[in-house]
Design a protein around this motif. Sequence first.
Motif, PDB file in Angstrom:
ATOM      1  N   ASP A 175       0.817  -1.228   0.000  1.00 29.39           N
ATOM      2  CA  ASP A 175       0.000   0.000   0.000  1.00 29.39           C
ATOM      3  C   ASP A 175       0.840   1.263   0.000  1.00 29.39           C
ATOM      4  OD1 ASP A 175      -2.299  -1.532   0.035  1.00 29.39           O
ATOM      5  OD2 ASP A 175      -2.479  -1.481   2.211  1.00 29.39           O
ATOM      6  N   SER A 176       2.074   1.176  -0.479  1.00 33.08           N
ATOM      7  CA  SER A 176       2.933   2.359  -0.577  1.00 33.08           C
ATOM      8  C   SER A 176       2.985   2.836  -2.022  1.00 33.08           C
ATOM      9  CB  SER A 176       4.345   2.040  -0.091  1.00 33.08           C
ATOM     10  OG  SER A 176       4.990   1.121  -0.972  1.00 33.08           O
ATOM     11  N   ALA A 177       3.515   4.042  -2.221  1.00 32.80           N
ATOM     12  CA  ALA A 177       3.662   4.584  -3.571  1.00 32.80           C
ATOM     13  C   ALA A 177       4.586   3.705  -4.404  1.00 32.80           C
ATOM     14  CB  ALA A 177       4.201   6.005  -3.503  1.00 32.80           C
ATOM     15  N   GLY A 178       5.578   3.074  -3.764  1.00 36.46           N
ATOM     16  CA  GLY A 178       6.484   2.188  -4.483  1.00 36.46           C
ATOM     17  C   GLY A 178       5.779   1.005  -5.104  1.00 36.46           C
ATOM     18  N   ARG A 179       4.762   0.465  -4.408  1.00 34.93           N
ATOM     19  CA  ARG A 179       3.973  -0.632  -4.967  1.00 34.93           C
ATOM     20  C   ARG A 179       3.029  -0.135  -6.059  1.00 34.93           C
ATOM     21  NH1 ARG A 179       2.972  -5.542  -2.084  1.00 34.93           N
ATOM     22  NH2 ARG A 179       4.949  -6.170  -1.150  1.00 34.93           N
ATOM     23  N   LEU A 180       2.541   1.075  -5.880  1.00 35.29           N
ATOM     24  CA  LEU A 180       1.525   1.609  -6.773  1.00 35.29           C
ATOM     25  C   LEU A 180       2.098   2.119  -8.088  1.00 35.29           C
ATOM     26  CD1 LEU A 180      -1.548   2.282  -6.848  1.00 35.29           C
ATOM     27  CD2 LEU A 180      -0.962   4.528  -5.917  1.00 35.29           C
ATOM     28  N   MET A 181       3.341   2.584  -8.074  1.00 40.13           N
ATOM     29  CA  MET A 181       3.916   3.245  -9.250  1.00 40.13           C
ATOM     30  C   MET A 181       4.197   2.262 -10.370  1.00 40.13           C
ATOM     31  SD  MET A 181       7.900   3.811  -8.170  1.00 40.13           S
ATOM     32  CE  MET A 181       9.030   2.425  -8.021  1.00 40.13           C
ATOM     33  N   GLN A 182       4.296   2.803 -11.592  1.00 36.64           N
ATOM     34  CA  GLN A 182       4.797   2.033 -12.713  1.00 36.64           C
ATOM     35  C   GLN A 182       6.171   2.575 -13.083  1.00 36.64           C
ATOM     36  OE1 GLN A 182       1.482   3.084 -15.432  1.00 36.64           O
ATOM     37  NE2 GLN A 182       3.042   3.965 -16.759  1.00 36.64           N
ATOM     38  N   PRO A 251       7.922  20.251  -9.926  1.00 39.04           N
ATOM     39  CA  PRO A 251       6.822  19.284 -10.087  1.00 39.04           C
ATOM     40  C   PRO A 251       6.412  18.677  -8.754  1.00 39.04           C
ATOM     41  CG  PRO A 251       8.891  18.256 -10.677  1.00 39.04           C
ATOM     42  CD  PRO A 251       9.202  19.712 -10.432  1.00 39.04           C
ATOM     43  N   HIS A 252       5.192  18.195  -8.722  1.00 37.07           N
ATOM     44  CA  HIS A 252       4.707  17.519  -7.516  1.00 37.07           C
ATOM     45  C   HIS A 252       5.221  16.090  -7.535  1.00 37.07           C
ATOM     46  CE1 HIS A 252       1.784  17.572  -4.128  1.00 37.07           C
ATOM     47  NE2 HIS A 252       1.963  16.265  -4.256  1.00 37.07           N
ATOM     48  N   ILE A 253       5.997  15.718  -6.542  1.00 40.78           N
ATOM     49  CA  ILE A 253       6.568  14.378  -6.470  1.00 40.78           C
ATOM     50  C   ILE A 253       6.208  13.738  -5.138  1.00 40.78           C
ATOM     51  CG2 ILE A 253       8.486  14.886  -8.029  1.00 40.78           C
ATOM     52  CD1 ILE A 253      10.261  15.263  -5.576  1.00 40.78           C
ATOM     53  N   VAL A 254       6.273  12.411  -5.099  1.00 42.44           N
ATOM     54  CA  VAL A 254       6.013  11.670  -3.863  1.00 42.44           C
ATOM     55  C   VAL A 254       7.152  10.689  -3.635  1.00 42.44           C
ATOM     56  CG1 VAL A 254       3.509  11.878  -4.013  1.00 42.44           C
ATOM     57  CG2 VAL A 254       4.641   9.926  -5.075  1.00 42.44           C
ATOM     58  N   THR A 258       5.625   6.700   0.678  1.00 41.45           N
ATOM     59  CA  THR A 258       4.372   7.366   1.016  1.00 41.45           C
ATOM     60  C   THR A 258       3.204   6.403   0.904  1.00 41.45           C
ATOM     61  OG1 THR A 258       5.245   9.453   0.139  1.00 41.45           O
ATOM     62  CG2 THR A 258       2.880   9.336   0.495  1.00 41.45           C
ATOM     63  N   ASP A 259       2.311   6.423   1.883  1.00 40.13           N
ATOM     64  CA  ASP A 259       1.145   5.549   1.859  1.00 40.13           C
ATOM     65  C   ASP A 259       0.242   5.924   0.695  1.00 40.13           C
ATOM     66  OD1 ASP A 259      -1.899   5.026   2.877  1.00 40.13           O
ATOM     67  OD2 ASP A 259      -0.540   3.509   3.669  1.00 40.13           O
ATOM     68  N   GLN A 260      -0.358   4.915   0.059  1.00 41.87           N
ATOM     69  CA  GLN A 260      -1.167   5.170  -1.124  1.00 41.87           C
ATOM     70  C   GLN A 260      -2.389   6.032  -0.804  1.00 41.87           C
ATOM     71  OE1 GLN A 260      -2.467   1.368  -2.647  1.00 41.87           O
ATOM     72  NE2 GLN A 260      -4.130   1.199  -1.183  1.00 41.87           N
ATOM     73  N   GLY A 276       5.559  12.101 -10.301  1.00 40.97           N
ATOM     74  CA  GLY A 276       6.767  11.315 -10.267  1.00 40.97           C
ATOM     75  C   GLY A 276       7.023  10.747  -8.879  1.00 40.97           C
ATOM     76  N   VAL A 277       7.655   9.600  -8.839  1.00 40.84           N
ATOM     77  CA  VAL A 277       7.991   8.943  -7.571  1.00 40.84           C
ATOM     78  C   VAL A 277       9.510   8.888  -7.456  1.00 40.84           C
ATOM     79  CG1 VAL A 277       7.689   6.894  -6.145  1.00 40.84           C
ATOM     80  CG2 VAL A 277       5.894   7.557  -7.756  1.00 40.84           C
ATOM     81  N   VAL A 278      10.026   9.323  -6.308  1.00 42.99           N
ATOM     82  CA  VAL A 278      11.479   9.368  -6.113  1.00 42.99           C
ATOM     83  C   VAL A 278      11.876   8.451  -4.961  1.00 42.99           C
ATOM     84  CG1 VAL A 278      11.674  11.714  -7.008  1.00 42.99           C
ATOM     85  CG2 VAL A 278      11.308  11.362  -4.558  1.00 42.99           C
ATOM     86  N   ASN A 279      13.137   7.978  -5.021  1.00 45.80           N
ATOM     87  CA  ASN A 279      13.660   7.159  -3.931  1.00 45.80           C
ATOM     88  C   ASN A 279      14.229   8.039  -2.829  1.00 45.80           C
ATOM     89  OD1 ASN A 279      16.126   8.065  -4.878  1.00 45.80           O
ATOM     90  ND2 ASN A 279      16.669   6.126  -5.858  1.00 45.80           N
ATOM     91  N   GLU A 280      14.887   7.401  -1.859  1.00 46.92           N
ATOM     92  CA  GLU A 280      15.399   8.164  -0.706  1.00 46.92           C
ATOM     93  C   GLU A 280      16.479   9.169  -1.096  1.00 46.92           C
ATOM     94  OE1 GLU A 280      17.563   4.175  -0.920  1.00 46.92           O
ATOM     95  OE2 GLU A 280      15.513   4.959  -1.166  1.00 46.92           O
ATOM     96  N   HIS A 281      17.046   9.029  -2.286  1.00 46.35           N
ATOM     97  CA  HIS A 281      18.072   9.962  -2.752  1.00 46.35           C
ATOM     98  C   HIS A 281      17.496  11.047  -3.657  1.00 46.35           C
ATOM     99  CE1 HIS A 281      20.949   7.197  -1.043  1.00 46.35           C
ATOM    100  NE2 HIS A 281      20.538   6.224  -1.833  1.00 46.35           N
ATOM    101  N   GLY A 282      16.189  11.046  -3.840  1.00 46.61           N
ATOM    102  CA  GLY A 282      15.553  12.052  -4.675  1.00 46.61           C
ATOM    103  C   GLY A 282      15.601  11.756  -6.152  1.00 46.61           C
ATOM    104  N   ARG A 283      16.066  10.565  -6.535  1.00 51.34           N
ATOM    105  CA  ARG A 283      16.149  10.192  -7.952  1.00 51.34           C
ATOM    106  C   ARG A 283      14.819   9.601  -8.411  1.00 51.34           C
ATOM    107  NH1 ARG A 283      21.019   9.323 -10.400  1.00 51.34           N
ATOM    108  NH2 ARG A 283      20.247   7.432 -11.401  1.00 51.34           N
ATOM    109  N   LEU A 284      14.443   9.924  -9.654  1.00 47.76           N
ATOM    110  CA  LEU A 284      13.186   9.461 -10.229  1.00 47.76           C
ATOM    111  C   LEU A 284      13.237   7.954 -10.468  1.00 47.76           C
ATOM    112  CD1 LEU A 284      10.440  10.437 -11.448  1.00 47.76           C
ATOM    113  CD2 LEU A 284      11.621  10.536 -13.657  1.00 47.76           C
TER     114      LEU A 284
END
Length: 491
Positions: A175-182, A251-254, A258-260, A276-284
């Motif tokens: 249920d996190s953005a990491g699971r939800l993203m493509q 841009p708006h990033i998550v 982040t919880d879905q 856009g979804v970024v990792n802990e280092h801010g990379r897309l």
Amino acid sequence: MSAPEDQDDLMTKDPERAQSEHGGEDQSQSKASEIAQDLNYGMDIHLQPDFVRSVIEAVHAEDRELARSLVAEQHVADIADLFEVLPPEERRTLAVLVADSLDPIFLSELEGAAFDDVIRVISPQVIADAVQQLDTDDAVYILEDLDADAQHQVLHALTREDRMALEEGLAFPEDSAGRLMQRDLVAVPEFWSVGQTIDYLRAHDDHEQPRDFYELIVIDPTYRPIGTVPLSRLLGCQRPVRIRDVMTPEPHIVSVSTDQEEVARQFAKYHLISAGVVNEHGRLVGVITVDDIVGVIEDEASEDILALAGVSEGDVNNSIRDVTRTRFIWLFVNMGTAILASMVIGLFEATLETMVALAVLMPIVASMGGNAGTQTMAVAVRALATKELSPANAMRIVNKELMVALINGAALAVIVGFVGIIWFGDILLAFVLAAAMIINIVMAGLSGILIPMMLDRFGIDPAVASSVFVTTITDVVGFFAFLGLAALILI
């Protein structure tokens, strides 16, 4: 989960169905008609009883070609609906007959028990073939619900690149953005021109680009997002124009963690089409689109509504045993609270024996308090979910609910007091009834707002646990206030 070499071997042969050619066929058609009639209520316009009856007859006859021709005419979403309304046995058999011929997106449309039944009877290779054709977010959705052995078989049937991408997606919290993203996205540098960007998009075939996308993400040399360009704006610009000159900065990033539900709230609040979804280092690392969020909003809303009643989304399609077990737990908890309320009544047994009218009027107080508490609780749970209720405005909302409870309690007390006088002709009894009504409704209002807030503060889902506490408080306080005042004033 191994698959036989011949898909026909997966079919479950019913001995009774094979007893005789004609008798079995008549019985099958009769059962099909009965099931189709049962499914008629609330049926989608694309799944009329005649169509459902034809599908069930094809399933009972194990006619692969007929079943495929019938299902092939439907939209994948309607096919998923068909599987979800069919009984488990027919659902599993139909999956064996047609699953390998359907658009892979069909699997991502299934939910709950229907998904479990379908996945259980089709081979890992069919699942792997489907996963390879899906966007990564849909592929992860399918893989996350497989058991460990089946998941392992499917992953090892994929290419190394696809397997690594999906394993990384599965590593993110549920249920996190990491699971939800493509992970399939289009990112371009700011120094490119519009012409270069369009040529870049045209140079790649469909398999190298996302299935659907609405805007380009502009990145810096370290692959950090610095802007976005909607496709409509890109196509309206001249070829020599630089991307940096037409992009929307900041841009708006998550974050991937982040919880879905929070992601869905941000999409609704800021009217986003994608983010856009970024990792802990801010990379897309990925992108979330609005079509994914629509499903999240629906799922979260349904989950909260059903949780208030102590049931789950899969109750319609789950087995009798599973539904009975999950509901029994909540019914058992409610029985415990009912016993607690009965113990309060037992404390005033002598009072009830002295004045029978109390037993007649007592349910009114408890029932009104329960309804008032449920109203406030529903508002509080929704406000907490949408972040409309927070520590910043908590006191104002609590005071507001207290005033509403006082006003409603006073108005209802006057009405029920007159009822008590007309019914029993006793002014003191009417006064006791009215006073208990005010006390219980005020307590119901306070508990309806404070209990969800307290549960949320301790990290407990208020939608799941609030109702038990609120109903217990309103029952106990209602009985105690009414019978206590009666014992003090009347007896």
